[in-house]
Scaffold this motif. Structure first.
Motif, mmCIF file in Angstrom:
data_model
loop_
_atom_site.group_PDB
_atom_site.id
_atom_site.type_symbol
_atom_site.label_atom_id
_atom_site.label_comp_id
_atom_site.label_asym_id
_atom_site.label_seq_id
_atom_site.Cartn_x
_atom_site.Cartn_y
_atom_site.Cartn_z
ATOM 1 N N LEU B 235 5.468 -11.992 2.010
ATOM 2 C CA LEU B 235 5.325 -11.351 0.695
ATOM 3 C C LEU B 235 6.655 -10.731 0.289
ATOM 4 O O LEU B 235 7.102 -10.873 -0.851
ATOM 5 C CB LEU B 235 4.235 -10.272 0.724
ATOM 6 N N TRP B 236 7.299 -10.075 1.264
ATOM 7 C CA TRP B 236 8.605 -9.477 0.985
ATOM 8 C C TRP B 236 9.591 -10.557 0.520
ATOM 9 O O TRP B 236 10.305 -10.392 -0.463
ATOM 10 C CB TRP B 236 9.116 -8.782 2.252
ATOM 11 N N SER B 238 8.858 -13.507 -0.743
ATOM 12 C CA SER B 238 8.448 -14.218 -1.954
ATOM 13 C C SER B 238 8.779 -13.434 -3.210
ATOM 14 O O SER B 238 8.685 -13.954 -4.311
ATOM 15 C CB SER B 238 6.950 -14.500 -1.910
ATOM 16 N N ARG B 239 9.164 -12.171 -3.056
ATOM 17 C CA ARG B 239 9.501 -11.374 -4.233
ATOM 18 C C ARG B 239 10.988 -11.375 -4.508
ATOM 19 O O ARG B 239 11.452 -10.690 -5.409
ATOM 20 C CB ARG B 239 9.044 -9.942 -4.020
ATOM 21 N N ARG B 240 11.735 -12.107 -3.652
ATOM 22 C CA ARG B 240 13.188 -12.085 -3.816
ATOM 23 C C ARG B 240 13.726 -13.503 -3.877
ATOM 24 O O ARG B 240 13.166 -14.411 -3.284
ATOM 25 C CB ARG B 240 13.822 -11.351 -2.624
ATOM 26 N N GLU B 241 14.834 -13.642 -4.599
ATOM 27 C CA GLU B 241 15.534 -14.917 -4.593
ATOM 28 C C GLU B 241 16.072 -15.153 -3.198
ATOM 29 O O GLU B 241 16.419 -14.200 -2.520
ATOM 30 C CB GLU B 241 16.700 -14.866 -5.585
ATOM 31 N N SER B 244 11.575 -16.818 -3.713
ATOM 32 C CA SER B 244 10.587 -16.672 -4.779
ATOM 33 C C SER B 244 10.345 -18.000 -5.481
ATOM 34 O O SER B 244 9.291 -18.205 -6.078
ATOM 35 C CB SER B 244 11.068 -15.623 -5.781
ATOM 36 N N GLN B 248 4.538 -20.342 -2.636
ATOM 37 C CA GLN B 248 3.508 -20.481 -3.662
ATOM 38 C C GLN B 248 2.164 -20.029 -3.102
ATOM 39 O O GLN B 248 1.997 -19.909 -1.899
ATOM 40 C CB GLN B 248 3.395 -21.950 -4.084
ATOM 41 N N ASN B 324 -4.138 -14.922 -3.043
ATOM 42 C CA ASN B 324 -3.482 -13.782 -3.668
ATOM 43 C C ASN B 324 -2.652 -13.062 -2.608
ATOM 44 O O ASN B 324 -3.184 -12.347 -1.763
ATOM 45 C CB ASN B 324 -4.553 -12.862 -4.261
ATOM 46 N N ARG B 326 -0.730 -10.492 -2.468
ATOM 47 C CA ARG B 326 -0.784 -9.038 -2.310
ATOM 48 C C ARG B 326 -2.048 -8.584 -1.602
ATOM 49 O O ARG B 326 -2.019 -7.695 -0.759
ATOM 50 C CB ARG B 326 -0.672 -8.360 -3.681
#
Lengths: 189, 402
Positions: B235-236, B238-241, B244, B248, B324, B326
């Motif tokens: 998750l960490w 997937s929130r950053r280039e 990201s 999926q 999901n 999160r």
């Protein structure tokens, strides 16, 4: 949706048909067409492919199946039934002292409860699947199109049913031809 | 699917991993580790006797994450699939924390007498059973075995990791097959070594007690800990280039399914052990559960049944939750916490003397070791590209279908 809301525009001028079938040469063409058909608002659509294509049902908007809920219900009933039966047998009907353990010895009940859960869930899954997909189905109009036999070989088919509210014999045929369909057939009832 | 976007994607990953915030996270982890170390030292000075059991919990916890990642990476090489390919570099980096954990095993050497009854000569002299077990349960052999385990795990981690690195430099499809061939024996060796390690580290805390399923039980725990960590870290990422663009919902869905399977596998192992011992009801076996189901430990036992199995099981049934990221991470974090609770429940009741005043150490040691572990893991992660750019299956694994 009530039947009166969408009366066939020319009931007498149209032959009674099942729908229109489009043939595609590749899965990509089929998926692209499925997206556009879904976007155009058709609801009574089904696709036939030689192998399962996961994105297809999503492309057609068939997101939700009721099956998971049916299986879950089966599982819960199985669990309650399995545990309940053992509880009744061991504490009410035949209370017996086994190794000095309490009558209600839950650890011993877990494995049969688990088995009953799986059994009921599996039965609900199979029977629910039959109930939802209408099988066994001895007759289906799509087989009236001779080329449909290729659906189990190397061609991809998509059928828009005539009972779709948006269906129109001529317009829908034109629409399908425009979607890279290699051919469009009329499916007799 | 879409070759052009693939080409530019691959270019973004060709350089060693550069994720925004990775240095900051590494620094924070180090600070947390350093601050924790000071508190640990205070705890050690206050009471070495109680400190080491907490240290054992912390160490075994992070061993679990590491070995679970190693096992999952070997599993991925054997079975392939997009779920493992996109996270392969994370698994490899986590496996390369083994040298750190070997060093972190050193403090245990000073606490052997506090931890293990069989390491206390006066206790062994007084007990025939411990004398009979002494050829296996003795301190030098304990550490010799520990080093052998690390050689086995580290050897396979290194062998596969080296081929994986070579694949980044030259696209040779044969390497995929080679890694697969190593992974099979590697997984078997991992299982054997963990079985022995479980006896050494945890089961021998109560040297008269035994359970033949204990080894696989620990493997199930390690798989769970690793997956929970992976999902959280994914998750960490997937929130950053640039990840990201790659990660999926379908990837989280796959990890969620595997997570679900491990929840059930763990429950299966742990319940099998419990049922057999409960049904047998023999004094030398039931003692394990006797102390762990009485009084407050009984509440912990109940909490483990509810939050280590039942709640995650029910939540993970949902397809929406697994897709999901999160919400899935909430379950993963709960699982990490429960892994810690379960380890404390394994370790503390094994001792005859308790001092509630020192229970806080159980919280400090996993966090301290976790800080150092995370810093080392990120250091390793930064060394290589975040994706195995030349893997022949990568385009399929990161393609966007939607």
């Amino acid at each position: 949706m009530s039947a009166q809301a969408h009366p066939p525009s020319h009931p007498h001028s149209q032959p009674l048909i099942h729908g229109l079938m489009a043939e595609f040469n590749s899965a990509d063409d089929l998926i692209a067409a499925a997206h556009q058909i879904h976007d155009a608002g058709f609801k009574r659509v089904d696709a036939y492919t030689p192998y399962p294509i996961e994105e297809l049902s999503e492309a057609l908007g068939h997101h939700r199946s009721k099956l998971p809920a049916i299986v879950l219900t089966g599982g819960i009933l199985g669990a309650l039934g399995g545990y309940g039966l053992q509880f009744w047998a061991a504490t009410i009907a035949y209370p017996m002292n086994i190794g000095g353990r309490p009558f209600h010895s839950w650890p011993a009940f877990i494995v049969p409860t688990f088995e009953c859960t799986i059994l009921a869930a599996a039965l609900f899954a199979v029977l629910g699947m039959f109930a939802l997909n209408g099988l066994p189905h001895p007759y289906h109009p799509v087989f009236n199109v001779p080329r449909f036999a290729l659906a189990s070989r190397d061609r991809y088919f998509l059928v828009i049913e005539a009972r779709d509210p948006k269906f129109d014999r001529q317009d829908t045929e034109r629409f399908l031809t425009g979607l890279k369909a290699s051919e469009v057939f009329e499916v007799e009832r | 699917m879409n070759r052009e976007t693939m080409g530019s994607d691959a270019a973004a990953f060709a350089a060693p991993a550069d994720v925004a915030g990775i240095d900051r996270l590494q620094r924070l982890a180090l600070i947390a580790g350093g601050a924790g170390a000071v508190v640990c030292l205070a705890g050690l000075l206050l009471s070495p006797h109680y400190f080491f059991r907490a240290y054992l919990v912390g160490w075994v916890f992070w061993m679990g994450v590491t070995l679970g990642c190693l096992a999952i990476s070997l599993l991925h090489h054997m079975t392939r699939g997009a779920w493992g390919l996109v996270i392969r570099r994370v698994l490899e980096a986590a496996s390369r924390t083994l040298p750190l954990l070997l060093v972190l095993a050193l403090p245990l050497a000073f606490g052997m007498k506090d931890l293990y009854e069989w390491a206390r000569p006066e206790a062994v002299r007084a007990d025939v059973l411990l004398q009979a077990k002494a050829p296996y349960l003795n301190v030098p052999f304990f550490f010799l075995r520990l080093v052998i385990y690390f050689l086995i795990w580290g050897g396979f981690a290194y062998a596969v990791g080296r081929l994986s690195l070579r694949q980044d430099r030259q696209p040779d499809p044969g390497l995929t097959r080679k890694m697969q061939l190593i992974a099979g024996p590697g997984l078997a060796a991992y299982c054997l070594a963990v079985t022995f390690a479980s006896v050494d580290w945890l089961m021998s805390l109560q040297p008269r007690w035994f359970s033949t399923i204990y080894g696989v039980y620990l493997m199930g725990s390690q798989g769970l800990a690793a997956l929970a960590f992976l999902i959280t870290f994914a998750l960490w990422l997937s929130r950053r280039e640039p990840m990201s663009q790659v990660l999926q919902p379908r990837h989280f869905h796959d990890w969620g399914k595997l997570f679900f399977a491990f929840v059930m596998l763990w429950a299966y192992f742990s319940f099998s052990q419990f049922l057999i011992i409960w049904a047998g009801n023999l004094p030398e076996e039931i003692s394990f559960y006797w102390v762990r189901m009485q009084g407050r430990w009984g509440l912990v036992f109940l909490a483990i049944a509810l939050f280590h199995f039942l709640l995650p099981f029910l939540l993970l049934l949902s397809r929406d939750l697994k897709r999901n990221a999160r919400r899935l991470v909430i379950v993963a974090v709960l699982m990490l916490v429960m892994r810690w609770v379960e380890l404390v429940w394994q370790v503390e009741p094994a001792f005859a003397d308790h001092h509630r005043g020192f229970y806080w150490l159980y919280l400090v040691t996993p966090l301290t070791l976790g800080g150092f572990w995370l810093a080392w893991f990120l250091r390793e992660l930064k060394k290589r590209p975040l994706l195995p750019i030349n893997d022949p299956y990568l385009p399929e694994a990161i393609a966007h279908h939607e």
